[in-house]
Scaffold this motif. Structure first.
Motif, PDB file in Angstrom:
ATOM      1  N   ILE A 180       0.818  -1.108   0.003  1.00  0.00           N
ATOM      2  CA  ILE A 180      -0.247  -0.028  -0.178  1.00  0.00           C
ATOM      3  C   ILE A 180       0.775   1.221  -0.142  1.00  0.00           C
ATOM      4  CG2 ILE A 180      -1.818   1.128   1.254  1.00  0.00           C
ATOM      5  CD1 ILE A 180      -2.632  -1.395   0.176  1.00  0.00           C
ATOM      6  N   GLU A 181       0.914   2.094  -1.023  1.00  0.00           N
ATOM      7  CA  GLU A 181       1.286   3.256  -0.980  1.00  0.00           C
ATOM      8  C   GLU A 181       0.501   4.330  -0.261  1.00  0.00           C
ATOM      9  OE1 GLU A 181       2.332   4.189  -4.959  1.00  0.00           O
ATOM     10  OE2 GLU A 181       4.257   3.097  -4.883  1.00  0.00           O
ATOM     11  N   ILE A 182       1.031   5.116   0.426  1.00  0.00           N
ATOM     12  CA  ILE A 182       0.071   6.020   1.377  1.00  0.00           C
ATOM     13  C   ILE A 182       0.717   7.517   1.102  1.00  0.00           C
ATOM     14  CG2 ILE A 182      -0.705   7.025   3.517  1.00  0.00           C
ATOM     15  CD1 ILE A 182       0.288   4.273   4.547  1.00  0.00           C
ATOM     16  N   TYR A 183      -0.074   8.432   0.373  1.00  0.00           N
ATOM     17  CA  TYR A 183       0.328   9.880  -0.004  1.00  0.00           C
ATOM     18  C   TYR A 183      -0.439  10.855   0.961  1.00  0.00           C
ATOM     19  CZ  TYR A 183       2.109   7.893  -4.437  1.00  0.00           C
ATOM     20  OH  TYR A 183       2.737   7.455  -5.279  1.00  0.00           O
ATOM     21  N   SER A 184       0.515  11.748   1.436  1.00  0.00           N
ATOM     22  CA  SER A 184      -0.281  12.554   2.683  1.00  0.00           C
ATOM     23  C   SER A 184       0.136  13.833   2.231  1.00  0.00           C
ATOM     24  CB  SER A 184       0.125  12.139   3.851  1.00  0.00           C
ATOM     25  OG  SER A 184       1.328  12.194   4.226  1.00  0.00           O
ATOM     26  N   CYS A 185      -0.650  14.936   2.138  1.00  0.00           N
ATOM     27  CA  CYS A 185      -0.270  16.189   1.956  1.00  0.00           C
ATOM     28  C   CYS A 185      -1.081  17.257   2.692  1.00  0.00           C
ATOM     29  CB  CYS A 185      -0.774  16.573   0.263  1.00  0.00           C
ATOM     30  SG  CYS A 185      -2.531  16.428  -0.096  1.00  0.00           S
TER      31      CYS A 185
ATOM     32  N   GLY B 275      -2.771  23.195   0.446  1.00  0.00           N
ATOM     33  CA  GLY B 275      -2.465  23.995  -0.752  1.00  0.00           C
ATOM     34  C   GLY B 275      -1.435  23.093  -1.434  1.00  0.00           C
ATOM     35  N   GLN B 276      -1.025  21.815  -1.192  1.00  0.00           N
ATOM     36  CA  GLN B 276      -0.115  21.066  -1.872  1.00  0.00           C
ATOM     37  C   GLN B 276      -0.708  19.832  -2.645  1.00  0.00           C
ATOM     38  OE1 GLN B 276       2.369  18.767   1.054  1.00  0.00           O
ATOM     39  NE2 GLN B 276       3.992  19.217   0.049  1.00  0.00           N
ATOM     40  N   LYS B 277      -0.030  19.670  -3.705  1.00  0.00           N
ATOM     41  CA  LYS B 277      -0.655  18.623  -4.298  1.00  0.00           C
ATOM     42  C   LYS B 277      -0.472  17.247  -3.745  1.00  0.00           C
ATOM     43  CE  LYS B 277      -0.274  21.019  -8.842  1.00  0.00           C
ATOM     44  NZ  LYS B 277       0.214  20.934 -10.154  1.00  0.00           N
ATOM     45  N   LEU B 278      -1.090  16.056  -4.013  1.00  0.00           N
ATOM     46  CA  LEU B 278      -1.285  14.774  -3.296  1.00  0.00           C
ATOM     47  C   LEU B 278       0.301  14.146  -3.608  1.00  0.00           C
ATOM     48  CD1 LEU B 278      -2.827  13.260  -1.613  1.00  0.00           C
ATOM     49  CD2 LEU B 278      -3.542  11.959  -3.574  1.00  0.00           C
ATOM     50  N   LYS B 279       0.779  14.402  -5.159  1.00  0.00           N
ATOM     51  CA  LYS B 279       2.082  13.659  -5.462  1.00  0.00           C
ATOM     52  C   LYS B 279       3.317  14.634  -4.874  1.00  0.00           C
ATOM     53  CE  LYS B 279       0.329  10.384  -7.867  1.00  0.00           C
ATOM     54  NZ  LYS B 279       1.120   8.952  -7.902  1.00  0.00           N
ATOM     55  N   GLU B 280       3.151  15.678  -4.311  1.00  0.00           N
ATOM     56  CA  GLU B 280       4.123  16.456  -3.882  1.00  0.00           C
ATOM     57  C   GLU B 280       4.457  16.305  -2.359  1.00  0.00           C
ATOM     58  OE1 GLU B 280       3.084  20.643  -4.626  1.00  0.00           O
ATOM     59  OE2 GLU B 280       3.609  20.372  -6.657  1.00  0.00           O
ATOM     60  N   GLY B 281       3.299  15.822  -2.096  1.00  0.00           N
ATOM     61  CA  GLY B 281       3.274  15.352  -0.333  1.00  0.00           C
ATOM     62  C   GLY B 281       4.265  14.236   0.093  1.00  0.00           C
ATOM     63  N   ARG B 282       4.153  13.664   1.249  1.00  0.00           N
ATOM     64  CA  ARG B 282       4.966  12.489   1.740  1.00  0.00           C
ATOM     65  C   ARG B 282       4.427  11.300   1.259  1.00  0.00           C
ATOM     66  NH1 ARG B 282       6.589  11.492   7.879  1.00  0.00           N
ATOM     67  NH2 ARG B 282       7.455   9.486   7.649  1.00  0.00           N
ATOM     68  N   LEU B 283       5.325  10.299   0.949  1.00  0.00           N
ATOM     69  CA  LEU B 283       5.041   9.088   0.377  1.00  0.00           C
ATOM     70  C   LEU B 283       5.475   7.743   1.518  1.00  0.00           C
ATOM     71  CD1 LEU B 283       3.926   6.861  -1.395  1.00  0.00           C
ATOM     72  CD2 LEU B 283       6.427   7.046  -2.630  1.00  0.00           C
TER      73      LEU B 283
ATOM     74  N   LEU C 184      -2.103  17.694   8.469  1.00  0.00           N
ATOM     75  CA  LEU C 184      -2.291  16.945   7.066  1.00  0.00           C
ATOM     76  C   LEU C 184      -3.781  17.119   6.690  1.00  0.00           C
ATOM     77  CD1 LEU C 184      -1.359  13.476   8.154  1.00  0.00           C
ATOM     78  CD2 LEU C 184      -0.016  15.143   6.835  1.00  0.00           C
ATOM     79  N   ALA C 185      -3.919  17.683   5.030  1.00  0.00           N
ATOM     80  CA  ALA C 185      -4.894  18.005   4.680  1.00  0.00           C
ATOM     81  C   ALA C 185      -5.957  16.687   4.051  1.00  0.00           C
ATOM     82  CB  ALA C 185      -4.867  19.038   3.502  1.00  0.00           C
ATOM     83  N   LYS C 186      -5.165  15.793   3.304  1.00  0.00           N
ATOM     84  CA  LYS C 186      -5.551  14.730   2.648  1.00  0.00           C
ATOM     85  C   LYS C 186      -4.498  13.628   2.595  1.00  0.00           C
ATOM     86  CE  LYS C 186      -8.072  13.471  -1.662  1.00  0.00           C
ATOM     87  NZ  LYS C 186      -8.813  14.203  -2.907  1.00  0.00           N
ATOM     88  N   ILE C 187      -5.185  12.416   2.695  1.00  0.00           N
ATOM     89  CA  ILE C 187      -4.437  10.982   2.591  1.00  0.00           C
ATOM     90  C   ILE C 187      -5.068  10.138   1.617  1.00  0.00           C
ATOM     91  CG2 ILE C 187      -3.515   9.174   3.847  1.00  0.00           C
ATOM     92  CD1 ILE C 187      -3.871  10.947   6.382  1.00  0.00           C
ATOM     93  N   ALA C 188      -4.364   9.403   0.794  1.00  0.00           N
ATOM     94  CA  ALA C 188      -4.970   8.731  -0.072  1.00  0.00           C
ATOM     95  C   ALA C 188      -3.788   7.339  -0.102  1.00  0.00           C
ATOM     96  CB  ALA C 188      -4.415   9.053  -1.629  1.00  0.00           C
ATOM     97  N   TYR C 189      -4.622   6.319  -0.220  1.00  0.00           N
ATOM     98  CA  TYR C 189      -4.094   4.851  -0.148  1.00  0.00           C
ATOM     99  C   TYR C 189      -4.411   4.231  -1.479  1.00  0.00           C
ATOM    100  CZ  TYR C 189      -4.205   5.741   4.824  1.00  0.00           C
ATOM    101  OH  TYR C 189      -3.908   6.321   6.321  1.00  0.00           O
ATOM    102  N   TYR C 190      -3.371   3.650  -2.075  1.00  0.00           N
ATOM    103  CA  TYR C 190      -3.376   2.962  -3.261  1.00  0.00           C
ATOM    104  C   TYR C 190      -2.441   1.693  -3.024  1.00  0.00           C
ATOM    105  CZ  TYR C 190      -3.931   7.459  -5.793  1.00  0.00           C
ATOM    106  OH  TYR C 190      -4.530   8.625  -6.146  1.00  0.00           O
ATOM    107  N   ALA C 191      -3.337   0.519  -3.595  1.00  0.00           N
ATOM    108  CA  ALA C 191      -2.865  -0.965  -3.453  1.00  0.00           C
ATOM    109  C   ALA C 191      -2.041  -1.046  -4.726  1.00  0.00           C
ATOM    110  CB  ALA C 191      -3.931  -1.841  -3.251  1.00  0.00           C
ATOM    111  N   VAL C 192      -0.755  -1.290  -4.638  1.00  0.00           N
ATOM    112  CA  VAL C 192       0.017  -1.782  -5.720  1.00  0.00           C
ATOM    113  C   VAL C 192       0.195  -3.218  -5.870  1.00  0.00           C
ATOM    114  CG1 VAL C 192       2.163  -0.962  -7.006  1.00  0.00           C
ATOM    115  CG2 VAL C 192       1.173   0.643  -5.676  1.00  0.00           C
ATOM    116  N   GLY C 193       0.150  -3.822  -7.139  1.00  0.00           N
ATOM    117  CA  GLY C 193       0.402  -5.079  -7.187  1.00  0.00           C
ATOM    118  C   GLY C 193       1.680  -5.474  -7.878  1.00  0.00           C
ATOM    119  N   ASP C 194       1.991  -6.553  -7.542  1.00  0.00           N
ATOM    120  CA  ASP C 194       3.434  -7.127  -8.097  1.00  0.00           C
ATOM    121  C   ASP C 194       3.731  -6.860  -9.741  1.00  0.00           C
ATOM    122  OD1 ASP C 194       4.104  -8.307  -5.722  1.00  0.00           O
ATOM    123  OD2 ASP C 194       3.322 -10.261  -5.988  1.00  0.00           O
ATOM    124  N   GLU C 195       2.560  -6.798 -10.347  1.00  0.00           N
ATOM    125  CA  GLU C 195       2.879  -6.485 -11.800  1.00  0.00           C
ATOM    126  C   GLU C 195       3.114  -5.025 -12.041  1.00  0.00           C
ATOM    127  OE1 GLU C 195      -0.493  -7.781 -10.999  1.00  0.00           O
ATOM    128  OE2 GLU C 195       0.688  -9.717 -10.387  1.00  0.00           O
ATOM    129  N   GLY C 196       2.748  -4.290 -10.960  1.00  0.00           N
ATOM    130  CA  GLY C 196       3.075  -2.754 -11.192  1.00  0.00           C
ATOM    131  C   GLY C 196       1.602  -2.153 -11.165  1.00  0.00           C
TER     132      GLY C 196
END
Length: 109
Positions: free
Chosen positions: A4-9, A12-20, A46-58
């Motif tokens: 699981i990749e956890i992005y937190s911003c 005023g910050q974009k999600l991809k610019e935040g912490r991973l 923290l304003a927003k947190i997003a969770y992405y499940a990343v599989g072995d195949e990418g």
């Protein structure tokens, strides 16, 4: 096995610019929501947190997205402990190397 990749911003910050961060402990949407609420309690800025499940195949899929209802402004840096602002000392400039002619003339002085 997926990770699981956890992005937190911050506000005023974009999600991809935040912490991973990464996690192997989160498996369901409910786990992700509970983790997001815990993270917002630990860091109220923290304003927003997003969770992405990343599989072995990418391949990836969004597991959960959580928006903090009341994000606080980030804490301002503390002043020095003495209360007096520190002055920076000037940096000494290095002398340029002498030319051969200057070295020869220096011998006769």
């Amino acid at each position: 096995m997926s990770v699981i990749e956890i992005y937190s911003c911050k506000p005023g910050q974009k999600l991809k610019e935040g912490r991973l961060d990464y996690s192997h402990d989160i498996a369901t949407r409910e786990d992700a929501e509970a983790d997001a609420k815990r993270r917002c309690q630990l860091d109220p800025s923290l304003a927003k947190i997003a969770y992405y499940a990343v599989g072995d195949e990418g391949r990836f899929r969004m597991l959960c997205s959580y928006t903090n209802p009341k994000p606080q402004a980030a804490a301002k840096p503390r002043p020095s402990s003495t209360g007096v602002a520190r002055r920076r000392l000037p940096v000494a400039q290095a002398k340029p190397p002498q030319t051969i002619l200057q070295k020869i003339l220096g011998l006769f002085r």
